[in-house]
Motif scaffolding. Structure first.
Motif, mmCIF file in Angstrom:
data_model
loop_
_atom_site.group_PDB
_atom_site.id
_atom_site.type_symbol
_atom_site.label_atom_id
_atom_site.label_comp_id
_atom_site.label_asym_id
_atom_site.label_seq_id
_atom_site.Cartn_x
_atom_site.Cartn_y
_atom_site.Cartn_z
ATOM 1 N N GLU A 1 0.818 -1.215 0.000
ATOM 2 C CA GLU A 1 0.000 0.000 0.000
ATOM 3 C C GLU A 1 0.854 1.269 0.000
ATOM 4 O O GLU A 1 0.582 2.200 -0.756
ATOM 5 C CB GLU A 1 -0.925 -0.025 1.226
ATOM 6 N N HIS A 2 1.889 1.290 0.819
ATOM 7 C CA HIS A 2 2.663 2.527 0.985
ATOM 8 C C HIS A 2 3.790 2.691 -0.032
ATOM 9 O O HIS A 2 4.078 3.804 -0.464
ATOM 10 C CB HIS A 2 3.229 2.617 2.404
ATOM 11 N N LYS A 3 4.417 1.606 -0.435
ATOM 12 C CA LYS A 3 5.535 1.702 -1.386
ATOM 13 C C LYS A 3 5.074 1.697 -2.838
ATOM 14 O O LYS A 3 5.555 2.465 -3.647
ATOM 15 C CB LYS A 3 6.506 0.535 -1.158
ATOM 16 N N PHE A 4 4.129 0.820 -3.144
ATOM 17 C CA PHE A 4 3.742 0.662 -4.543
ATOM 18 C C PHE A 4 2.460 1.420 -4.893
ATOM 19 O O PHE A 4 2.444 2.172 -5.863
ATOM 20 C CB PHE A 4 3.607 -0.824 -4.903
ATOM 21 N N LEU A 5 1.408 1.234 -4.141
ATOM 22 C CA LEU A 5 0.141 1.873 -4.498
ATOM 23 C C LEU A 5 0.162 3.371 -4.199
ATOM 24 O O LEU A 5 -0.232 4.176 -5.041
ATOM 25 C CB LEU A 5 -1.030 1.201 -3.789
ATOM 26 N N GLN A 6 0.596 3.733 -3.028
ATOM 27 C CA GLN A 6 0.636 5.133 -2.601
ATOM 28 C C GLN A 6 -0.723 5.789 -2.860
ATOM 29 O O GLN A 6 -1.722 5.319 -2.334
ATOM 30 C CB GLN A 6 1.785 5.861 -3.285
ATOM 31 N N ASP A 7 -0.749 6.853 -3.645
ATOM 32 C CA ASP A 7 -2.005 7.530 -3.975
ATOM 33 C C ASP A 7 -2.359 7.377 -5.447
ATOM 34 O O ASP A 7 -3.091 8.198 -6.005
ATOM 35 C CB ASP A 7 -1.923 9.026 -3.602
ATOM 36 N N LYS A 8 -1.826 6.339 -6.066
ATOM 37 C CA LYS A 8 -2.069 6.112 -7.498
ATOM 38 C C LYS A 8 -3.315 5.238 -7.670
ATOM 39 O O LYS A 8 -3.731 4.528 -6.752
ATOM 40 C CB LYS A 8 -0.865 5.423 -8.137
ATOM 41 N N ALA A 9 -3.871 5.263 -8.850
ATOM 42 C CA ALA A 9 -5.024 4.417 -9.155
ATOM 43 C C ALA A 9 -4.619 2.945 -9.211
ATOM 44 O O ALA A 9 -5.364 2.064 -8.778
ATOM 45 C CB ALA A 9 -5.670 4.834 -10.472
ATOM 46 N N PHE A 10 -3.430 2.678 -9.777
ATOM 47 C CA PHE A 10 -2.925 1.317 -9.907
ATOM 48 C C PHE A 10 -1.502 1.275 -9.372
ATOM 49 O O PHE A 10 -0.906 2.320 -9.090
ATOM 50 C CB PHE A 10 -2.995 0.867 -11.373
ATOM 51 N N LEU A 11 -0.939 0.099 -9.241
ATOM 52 C CA LEU A 11 0.357 -0.038 -8.579
ATOM 53 C C LEU A 11 1.485 0.741 -9.234
ATOM 54 O O LEU A 11 2.406 1.178 -8.561
ATOM 55 C CB LEU A 11 0.747 -1.513 -8.473
ATOM 56 N N THR A 12 1.429 0.901 -10.554
ATOM 57 C CA THR A 12 2.546 1.560 -11.229
ATOM 58 C C THR A 12 2.141 2.863 -11.908
ATOM 59 O O THR A 12 2.935 3.425 -12.652
ATOM 60 C CB THR A 12 3.206 0.623 -12.254
ATOM 61 N N GLY A 13 0.939 3.331 -11.660
ATOM 62 C CA GLY A 13 0.528 4.592 -12.271
ATOM 63 C C GLY A 13 -0.968 4.709 -12.438
ATOM 64 O O GLY A 13 -1.741 4.150 -11.661
ATOM 65 N N SER A 14 -1.371 5.406 -13.478
ATOM 66 C CA SER A 14 -2.797 5.687 -13.670
ATOM 67 C C SER A 14 -3.523 4.622 -14.487
ATOM 68 O O SER A 14 -4.732 4.691 -14.653
ATOM 69 C CB SER A 14 -2.964 7.051 -14.347
ATOM 70 N N HIS A 15 -2.778 3.628 -14.999
ATOM 71 C CA HIS A 15 -3.384 2.548 -15.784
ATOM 72 C C HIS A 15 -3.011 1.193 -15.201
ATOM 73 O O HIS A 15 -1.951 1.036 -14.601
ATOM 74 C CB HIS A 15 -2.911 2.600 -17.246
#
Length: 180
Positions: free
Chosen positions: A88-102
């Motif tokens: 949650e904190h390292k990968f997802l953070q505040d993004k929609a998906f784990l690596t970005g917006s898609h």
């Protein structure tokens, strides 16, 4: 673990062979590095703790008739929670998906791993509202019916009948090696 590594390799091969939209496996090296970073991390951390949670909560006691000591189960669930927090904190953070917006292969691999402890009765998304919202986005992106179909077997794990003693004897060495 090898079969999971092959699965990731096959997933990436398919993204190249079928010329999928760029967000599945970006051509941009920095964006691709985010996908690769997650895929390199997950197979020794999240995958391990998710698989152990399923086996310790359901497969050993129900399928194999072997009880897991409460302290071992507690340690397994604590490891899972630590990895959920890291996810949650390292990968997802505040993004929609784990690596970005898609959506990307990282999301597909992660949701598959997280369904294992869910199949074992662990409420991995409770107490993790960002992960719960992310799950909804992933399922919406791939289609709720496809997502449900893909995970139906693992979600029924707790309904497995006990293993035949001969099968149990054959399975135990491999299972023990797999979840250690």
């Amino acid at each position: 673990m090898c079969s999971r590594l092959y699965s990731v390799a096959i997933l990436l091969y398919l993204t190249h062979k079928y010329k999928v939209p760029d967000y599945w496996y970006p051509q941009d090296l920095q964006a691709r590095a985010h996908v690769d970073e997650y895929l390199a991390w997950q197979h020794t951390t999240l995958r391990r703790s998710c698989l152990r949670a399923l086996w310790h909560k359901v497969m050993f006691p129900v399928f194999l008739g072997e009880q897991i000591p409460p302290d071992v189960l507690a340690a397994t669930l604590a490891e899972l929670d630590a990895n959920l927090q890291l996810l949650e904190h390292k990968f997802l953070q505040d993004k929609a998906f784990l690596t970005g917006s898609h959506i990307s292969p990282a999301d597909l691999v992660a949701i598959t791993e997280l369904i294992h402890p869910v199949g074992g009765g662990c409420q991995v998304f409770e107490g993790h509202p960002k992960l719960a919202a992310w799950r909804q986005r992933v399922e919406a992106a791939v289609g709720e019916n496809l997502s449900r179909e893909a995970h139906q077997v693992i979600l029924k794990a707790k309904d497995s009948p006990p293993a035949n003693p001969i099968i149990k004897q054959k399975l135990m060495p491999g299972v023990l090696a797999m979840i250690r």
